[in-house]
Design a protein around this motif. Structure first.
Motif, PDB file in Angstrom:
ATOM      1  N   ALA A  85       0.805  -1.221   0.000  1.00  0.00           N
ATOM      2  CA  ALA A  85       0.000   0.000   0.000  1.00  0.00           C
ATOM      3  C   ALA A  85       0.837   1.270   0.000  1.00  0.00           C
ATOM      4  O   ALA A  85       0.621   2.168  -0.824  1.00  0.00           O
ATOM      5  CB  ALA A  85      -0.933  -0.011   1.212  1.00  0.00           C
ATOM      6  N   GLY A  89       1.907   2.715  -3.422  1.00  0.00           N
ATOM      7  CA  GLY A  89       1.045   3.899  -3.462  1.00  0.00           C
ATOM      8  C   GLY A  89       1.819   5.188  -3.617  1.00  0.00           C
ATOM      9  O   GLY A  89       1.491   6.034  -4.456  1.00  0.00           O
ATOM     10  N   CYS A 332      -5.573  -4.895  -0.542  1.00  0.00           N
ATOM     11  CA  CYS A 332      -4.366  -4.289  -1.114  1.00  0.00           C
ATOM     12  C   CYS A 332      -3.790  -5.150  -2.234  1.00  0.00           C
ATOM     13  O   CYS A 332      -3.357  -4.628  -3.273  1.00  0.00           O
ATOM     14  CB  CYS A 332      -3.321  -4.066  -0.029  1.00  0.00           C
ATOM     15  N   VAL A 335      -5.934  -4.658  -5.372  1.00  0.00           N
ATOM     16  CA  VAL A 335      -5.721  -3.349  -6.004  1.00  0.00           C
ATOM     17  C   VAL A 335      -4.382  -3.312  -6.731  1.00  0.00           C
ATOM     18  O   VAL A 335      -4.288  -2.863  -7.877  1.00  0.00           O
ATOM     19  CB  VAL A 335      -5.797  -2.216  -4.952  1.00  0.00           C
ATOM     20  N   THR A 339      -3.947  -3.134 -10.737  1.00  0.00           N
ATOM     21  CA  THR A 339      -3.225  -1.985 -11.299  1.00  0.00           C
ATOM     22  C   THR A 339      -2.080  -2.456 -12.200  1.00  0.00           C
ATOM     23  O   THR A 339      -1.906  -1.948 -13.312  1.00  0.00           O
ATOM     24  CB  THR A 339      -2.664  -1.109 -10.164  1.00  0.00           C
ATOM     25  N   THR A 348      -4.210   7.958  -9.075  1.00  0.00           N
ATOM     26  CA  THR A 348      -5.475   7.534  -8.473  1.00  0.00           C
ATOM     27  C   THR A 348      -5.314   6.210  -7.735  1.00  0.00           C
ATOM     28  O   THR A 348      -5.725   6.075  -6.582  1.00  0.00           O
ATOM     29  CB  THR A 348      -6.564   7.382  -9.549  1.00  0.00           C
ATOM     30  N   SER A 349      -4.699   5.225  -8.395  1.00  0.00           N
ATOM     31  CA  SER A 349      -4.499   3.932  -7.736  1.00  0.00           C
ATOM     32  C   SER A 349      -3.548   4.065  -6.550  1.00  0.00           C
ATOM     33  O   SER A 349      -3.722   3.410  -5.520  1.00  0.00           O
ATOM     34  CB  SER A 349      -3.967   2.896  -8.735  1.00  0.00           C
ATOM     35  N   ALA A 351      -3.273   6.714  -4.628  1.00  0.00           N
ATOM     36  CA  ALA A 351      -4.043   7.342  -3.552  1.00  0.00           C
ATOM     37  C   ALA A 351      -4.968   6.324  -2.884  1.00  0.00           C
ATOM     38  O   ALA A 351      -5.145   6.342  -1.657  1.00  0.00           O
ATOM     39  CB  ALA A 351      -4.846   8.514  -4.105  1.00  0.00           C
ATOM     40  N   VAL A 352      -5.546   5.436  -3.678  1.00  0.00           N
ATOM     41  CA  VAL A 352      -6.420   4.396  -3.120  1.00  0.00           C
ATOM     42  C   VAL A 352      -5.625   3.497  -2.170  1.00  0.00           C
ATOM     43  O   VAL A 352      -6.093   3.150  -1.077  1.00  0.00           O
ATOM     44  CB  VAL A 352      -7.056   3.554  -4.248  1.00  0.00           C
ATOM     45  N   LEU A 353      -4.416   3.120  -2.573  1.00  0.00           N
ATOM     46  CA  LEU A 353      -3.595   2.252  -1.736  1.00  0.00           C
ATOM     47  C   LEU A 353      -3.190   2.935  -0.426  1.00  0.00           C
ATOM     48  O   LEU A 353      -3.252   2.327   0.649  1.00  0.00           O
ATOM     49  CB  LEU A 353      -2.344   1.825  -2.510  1.00  0.00           C
ATOM     50  N   ALA A 355      -4.786   5.326   1.042  1.00  0.00           N
ATOM     51  CA  ALA A 355      -6.020   5.441   1.838  1.00  0.00           C
ATOM     52  C   ALA A 355      -6.342   4.120   2.532  1.00  0.00           C
ATOM     53  O   ALA A 355      -6.787   4.105   3.692  1.00  0.00           O
ATOM     54  CB  ALA A 355      -7.179   5.858   0.944  1.00  0.00           C
ATOM     55  N   LEU A 356      -6.114   3.000   1.850  1.00  0.00           N
ATOM     56  CA  LEU A 356      -6.326   1.691   2.470  1.00  0.00           C
ATOM     57  C   LEU A 356      -5.399   1.504   3.669  1.00  0.00           C
ATOM     58  O   LEU A 356      -5.809   0.957   4.700  1.00  0.00           O
ATOM     59  CB  LEU A 356      -6.081   0.580   1.444  1.00  0.00           C
TER      60      LEU A 356
END
Length: 366
Positions: A85, A89, A332, A335, A339, A348-349, A351-353, A355-356
């Motif tokens: 992540a 990330g 994780c 994702v 990706t 974007t991906s 940021a998602v990681l 955030a996780l």
């Protein structure tokens, strides 16, 4: 416990972690140099050093040895999630990149946690489960390296190991000629280019590991480097002992579980250098090294690392392990695999990681 005592424990904890990480850096450098000097296979060196995260292994084994298996299991989940992540990330956020990852590696990334998960369903990982997971690591790592040896692109070599393998592969006559024309001990053209590259990387972004504090062993004999490696092992042992003992005092004083502390605070601090091993190769246009670090580390964490812990002490895998740690690890992994399957890691991906990972911390203390 008074505030002063807690601060003292925190300082001891940080000192122990720094000592472990620095000694691991020294150990890797010493083993790489001694292997090259003594004619040991660089390929074998790569298998050993790129496939095993020594910091996590040492801290986890020490925690299990002193009867803190929850803390050890926490470091396995925490460092796995940090690599997936935070490292991937941050790389995606700072330097979005494209990469073509072999599908076989994506399958390994997604499927490799399944044996550990299946063995955890009954609520305990015992020594039999630990033996199975530890043994499983060997064919998995061997299979990856067998494929790498037949491929033109390497995905599993860490930066330090790649340097060692390249050094071993250099023609001895060329090395001698370079030494004769540079009497002041200057590096070869290859090493000089790599030094310039690493220097440029440091100018773009602060160095996140302890490489610049590692003693220079260039020109030293193989036997001397082996002695340094042995001293580094002693340092690792002392540092891990300090870390685990002080960590126990901290999480007991704060009233939190060893599992949560190991998964968050301990693994976060011990994994900081993973940012350098992931972000810097991407910045330098060598994203395959970053992906190799992610794949190799994940394989090690969920097989041999957790297996060795279970061999030393039975590990409770009920409660938060099933409701918090496994779900976040699975999320994780999916994702990251999704990706990489698309061939690009975007902001974007990334940021998602991240955030996780933040949500993971919150879930541990909720």
């Amino acid at each position: 416990m008074s505030a002063a005592e807690l601060v003292g424990l925190a300082a001891l904890f940080l000192a122990g972690v720094v000592l472990v990480i620095w000694c691991v850096e020294v150990f890797i450098e010493a083993v790489a140099r001694s292997a090259v000097s003594l004619g040991i296979s660089g390929f074998f060196l790569a298998v050993v050093l790129a496939g095993i995260d020594l910091e996590n292994a040492i801290l986890g084994v020490t925690a299990a040895f002193v009867d803190l298996p929850d803390l050890a299991l926490g470091t396995v989940f925490g460092e796995s999630l940090f690599v997936l992540a935070v490292a991937v990330g941050v790389a995606g956020i700072t330097v979005p990149f494209r990469i073509d990852v072999p599908r076989s590696y994506l399958f390994v990334l997604v499927l490799v946690p399944l044996p550990a998960f299946a063995l955890s369903i009954d609520g305990t990982l015992d020594w039999v489960d630990g033996a199975i997971l530890t043994v499983l690591f060997v064919p998995l790592l061997a299979g990856i390296f067998w494929r790498e040896r037949r491929s033109e692109t390497t995905y599993l070599l860490s930066d330090e190991v790649e340097d060692a393998v390249d050094l071993e592969a250099k023609d001895p006559a060329e090395t001698n000629a370079t030494t004769e024309t540079e009497p002041n001990g200057g590096a070869s053209a290859l090493e000089g280019a790599r030094a310039d590259e690493r220097s440029a990387g440091r100018e773009r972004d602060p160095d996140l590991d302890l490489d610049e504090f590692v003693p220079d062993l260039e020109g030293k004999s193989g036997r001397f480097s082996l002695v340094v490696a042995l001293l580094a092992i002693v340092g690792m042992t002392v540092g891990s002992g300090l870390t685990v003992v002080s960590a126990e005092g901290i999480f007991v004083a704060l009233g939190i579980s060893g599992l949560a502390f190991g998964a968050t605070v301990l693994s976060f601090i011990a994994s900081i250098e993973e940012l350098a091993l992931t972000v810097e190769p991407v910045r330098q246009g060598r994203a395959h090294l970053a992906v190799g670090n992610v794949v190799g580390s994940t394989v090690f964490y969920v097989t041999a690392n957790v297996g060795i812990v279970a061999l030393l002490r039975p590990v409770d895998t009920g409660g938060a392990v099933m409701t918090v740690h496994w779900p976040f690890l699975a999320a994780c992994l999916l994702v990251v695999a999704g990706t990489l399957a698309r061939g690009r890691v975007t902001r974007t991906s990334g940021a998602v990681l991240v955030a996780l990972y933040v949500a993971y911390w919150i879930a541990n203390y909720a």
